[in-house]
Design a protein around this motif. Structure first.
Motif, PDB file in Angstrom:
ATOM      1  N   HIS A  86      38.709  26.435  39.990  1.00  0.00           N
ATOM      2  CA  HIS A  86      38.651  25.664  38.742  1.00  0.00           C
ATOM      3  C   HIS A  86      37.429  25.975  37.892  1.00  0.00           C
ATOM      4  O   HIS A  86      37.349  25.507  36.739  1.00  0.00           O
ATOM      5  CB  HIS A  86      38.730  24.161  39.044  1.00  0.00           C
ATOM      6  N   ALA A  88      36.499  29.278  37.475  1.00  0.00           N
ATOM      7  CA  ALA A  88      36.595  30.724  37.258  1.00  0.00           C
ATOM      8  C   ALA A  88      36.288  31.112  35.819  1.00  0.00           C
ATOM      9  O   ALA A  88      35.560  32.088  35.565  1.00  0.00           O
ATOM     10  CB  ALA A  88      37.988  31.219  37.657  1.00  0.00           C
ATOM     11  N   SER A  89      36.815  30.391  34.849  1.00  0.00           N
ATOM     12  CA  SER A  89      36.584  30.764  33.449  1.00  0.00           C
ATOM     13  C   SER A  89      35.125  30.592  33.058  1.00  0.00           C
ATOM     14  O   SER A  89      34.584  31.389  32.279  1.00  0.00           O
ATOM     15  CB  SER A  89      37.483  29.936  32.522  1.00  0.00           C
ATOM     16  N   MET A  90      34.459  29.589  33.599  1.00  0.00           N
ATOM     17  CA  MET A  90      33.039  29.390  33.307  1.00  0.00           C
ATOM     18  C   MET A  90      32.195  30.482  33.951  1.00  0.00           C
ATOM     19  O   MET A  90      31.237  30.992  33.346  1.00  0.00           O
ATOM     20  CB  MET A  90      32.604  28.002  33.781  1.00  0.00           C
ATOM     21  N   ASN A  91      32.523  30.857  35.184  1.00  0.00           N
ATOM     22  CA  ASN A  91      31.817  31.970  35.816  1.00  0.00           C
ATOM     23  C   ASN A  91      32.002  33.250  35.009  1.00  0.00           C
ATOM     24  O   ASN A  91      31.069  34.040  34.840  1.00  0.00           O
ATOM     25  CB  ASN A  91      32.331  32.175  37.245  1.00  0.00           C
ATOM     26  N   ALA A  92      33.210  33.482  34.513  1.00  0.00           N
ATOM     27  CA  ALA A  92      33.490  34.680  33.736  1.00  0.00           C
ATOM     28  C   ALA A  92      32.625  34.740  32.483  1.00  0.00           C
ATOM     29  O   ALA A  92      32.127  35.807  32.104  1.00  0.00           O
ATOM     30  CB  ALA A  92      34.965  34.736  33.368  1.00  0.00           C
ATOM     31  N   GLN A  93      32.441  33.589  31.843  1.00  0.00           N
ATOM     32  CA  GLN A  93      31.624  33.553  30.633  1.00  0.00           C
ATOM     33  C   GLN A  93      30.172  33.906  30.945  1.00  0.00           C
ATOM     34  O   GLN A  93      29.515  34.639  30.198  1.00  0.00           O
ATOM     35  CB  GLN A  93      31.694  32.172  29.991  1.00  0.00           C
ATOM     36  N   LYS A  96      29.731  37.663  31.569  1.00  0.00           N
ATOM     37  CA  LYS A  96      29.811  38.459  30.340  1.00  0.00           C
ATOM     38  C   LYS A  96      28.601  38.269  29.437  1.00  0.00           C
ATOM     39  O   LYS A  96      28.351  39.096  28.555  1.00  0.00           O
ATOM     40  CB  LYS A  96      31.078  38.095  29.565  1.00  0.00           C
ATOM     41  N   ASN A 140      40.237  32.384  45.733  1.00  0.00           N
ATOM     42  CA  ASN A 140      39.204  32.768  44.767  1.00  0.00           C
ATOM     43  C   ASN A 140      39.436  34.167  44.213  1.00  0.00           C
ATOM     44  O   ASN A 140      39.288  34.405  43.011  1.00  0.00           O
ATOM     45  CB  ASN A 140      37.819  32.677  45.410  1.00  0.00           C
ATOM     46  N   CYS A 143      41.978  34.293  41.546  1.00  0.00           N
ATOM     47  CA  CYS A 143      41.622  33.650  40.277  1.00  0.00           C
ATOM     48  C   CYS A 143      40.505  34.351  39.525  1.00  0.00           C
ATOM     49  O   CYS A 143      40.376  34.172  38.306  1.00  0.00           O
ATOM     50  CB  CYS A 143      41.173  32.207  40.531  1.00  0.00           C
ATOM     51  N   TYR A 144      39.703  35.125  40.225  1.00  0.00           N
ATOM     52  CA  TYR A 144      38.473  35.637  39.604  1.00  0.00           C
ATOM     53  C   TYR A 144      38.091  36.973  40.226  1.00  0.00           C
ATOM     54  O   TYR A 144      38.009  37.091  41.446  1.00  0.00           O
ATOM     55  CB  TYR A 144      37.330  34.629  39.804  1.00  0.00           C
ATOM     56  N   ASP A 146      35.505  39.154  38.440  1.00  0.00           N
ATOM     57  CA  ASP A 146      34.330  39.746  37.800  1.00  0.00           C
ATOM     58  C   ASP A 146      33.092  39.605  38.688  1.00  0.00           C
ATOM     59  O   ASP A 146      32.120  38.933  38.346  1.00  0.00           O
ATOM     60  CB  ASP A 146      34.085  39.140  36.424  1.00  0.00           C
TER      61      ASP A 146
END
Length: 267
Positions: A86, A88-93, A96, A140, A143-144, A146
């Motif tokens: 949940h 994953a998108s914050m970790n991706a940001q 980057k 995990n 979902c992720y 990067d």
């Protein structure tokens, strides 16, 4: 000589170490270089702010030290991300947004609980807790992606009621092999984390059998780290590392700079 590419300092919620003290300890142990990989664990249970990072201060401090020791010692800048589906998108940001040399993806929290705490095992068998941990790694990875290597794949055994007394790769071979296949298919590596020796396991994390199996399945990327949170634990038991890796089929180990792998011959 070797690089220690998994270490923490005062920017991690569980370390008070000054980064320069970690550098001086690394130099004194004859390392060729290091990478700081301080913790980011978003939505850590019960203490959501425990493992947040002050990215600008962390960046500026390590880069200032990198400039100070330029030409004398190699210092890279990285992060150890605690993975949960949940976040994953914050970790991706985060991945980057900053110029990390190296990103470790690790499982510290499993469905809302860190296996560090005894409550993770309450009301069930130890091996069921271990299995849930390994299955959560597959969640995990799905979902992720990067990250560069998956950290301490059998971290869970450090804190189990009997640690690794009743644990073996063979008991969990099906799920561990699937983890390794998924990582290899995505071009990801693993690490040999020598903190297992510090915790009295008699083996690194993951165990020698898992490292060998990763190589047998075609894995090529393996980094080395002691997971030190104090200067005295930098390069912990690194004298054992070359023989373990060579026995597993490796002639090289990996260092990441600007998220790109470089393969260095084992001594």
């Amino acid at each position: 000589m070797l690089w220690d590419t998994h270490m923490h300092c005062r920017f991690s919620g569980d370390s008070d170490a000054e980064p320069e003290d970690m550098i001086l300890a690394s130099i004194s142990r004859g390392l060729d270089g290091i990478c700081f990989t301080d913790h980011l664990d978003l939505d850590y249970p019960d203490e959501p702010d425990a493992f947040l990072l002050d990215y600008p201060a962390y960046h500026d401090t390590i880069y200032a030290l990198r400039d100070k020791y330029a030409g004398r010692f190699h210092i890279n800048w990285g992060i150890e991300m605690g993975l949960q589906p949940h976040v994953a998108s914050m970790n991706a940001q985060v991945a980057k947004s900053y110029p990390f040399d190296f990103v470790i993806g690790s499982s510290h929290v499993v469905h809302g609980t860190d296996p560090y705490y005894p409550r993770f095992y309450e009301g069930r068998r130890e091996e069921d807790g271990y299995l849930e941990y390994f299955e959560s790694i597959l969640e995990n990875i799905a979902c992720y992606q990067d990250f560069d290597v998956y950290g301490h794949i059998d971290y869970v055994v450090r804190y189990g009621p009997n640690k690794n007394k009743n644990y073996s790769y063979k008991k969990f071979a099906d799920v561990i092999d699937e983890i390794l296949r998924q990582l290899i298919a995505r071009g990801k590596g693993i690490e040999i984390n020598t903190a297992g020796f510090k915790y009295g396991l008699g083996h690194p994390n993951p165990t020698e059998e898992i490292i060998k199996r990763y190589r047998e399945l075609g894995g090529e990327i393996i980094t080395i780290g002691a997971d030190a949170h104090k200067p005295e634990h930098v390069a912990y038991d690194f004298a054992k590392v070359p023989d373990i890796l060579k026995a597993s089929g490796f002639q090289y180990y990996t260092v990441f700079t600007n998220r790109k792998p470089k393969f260095l011959k084992l001594p």
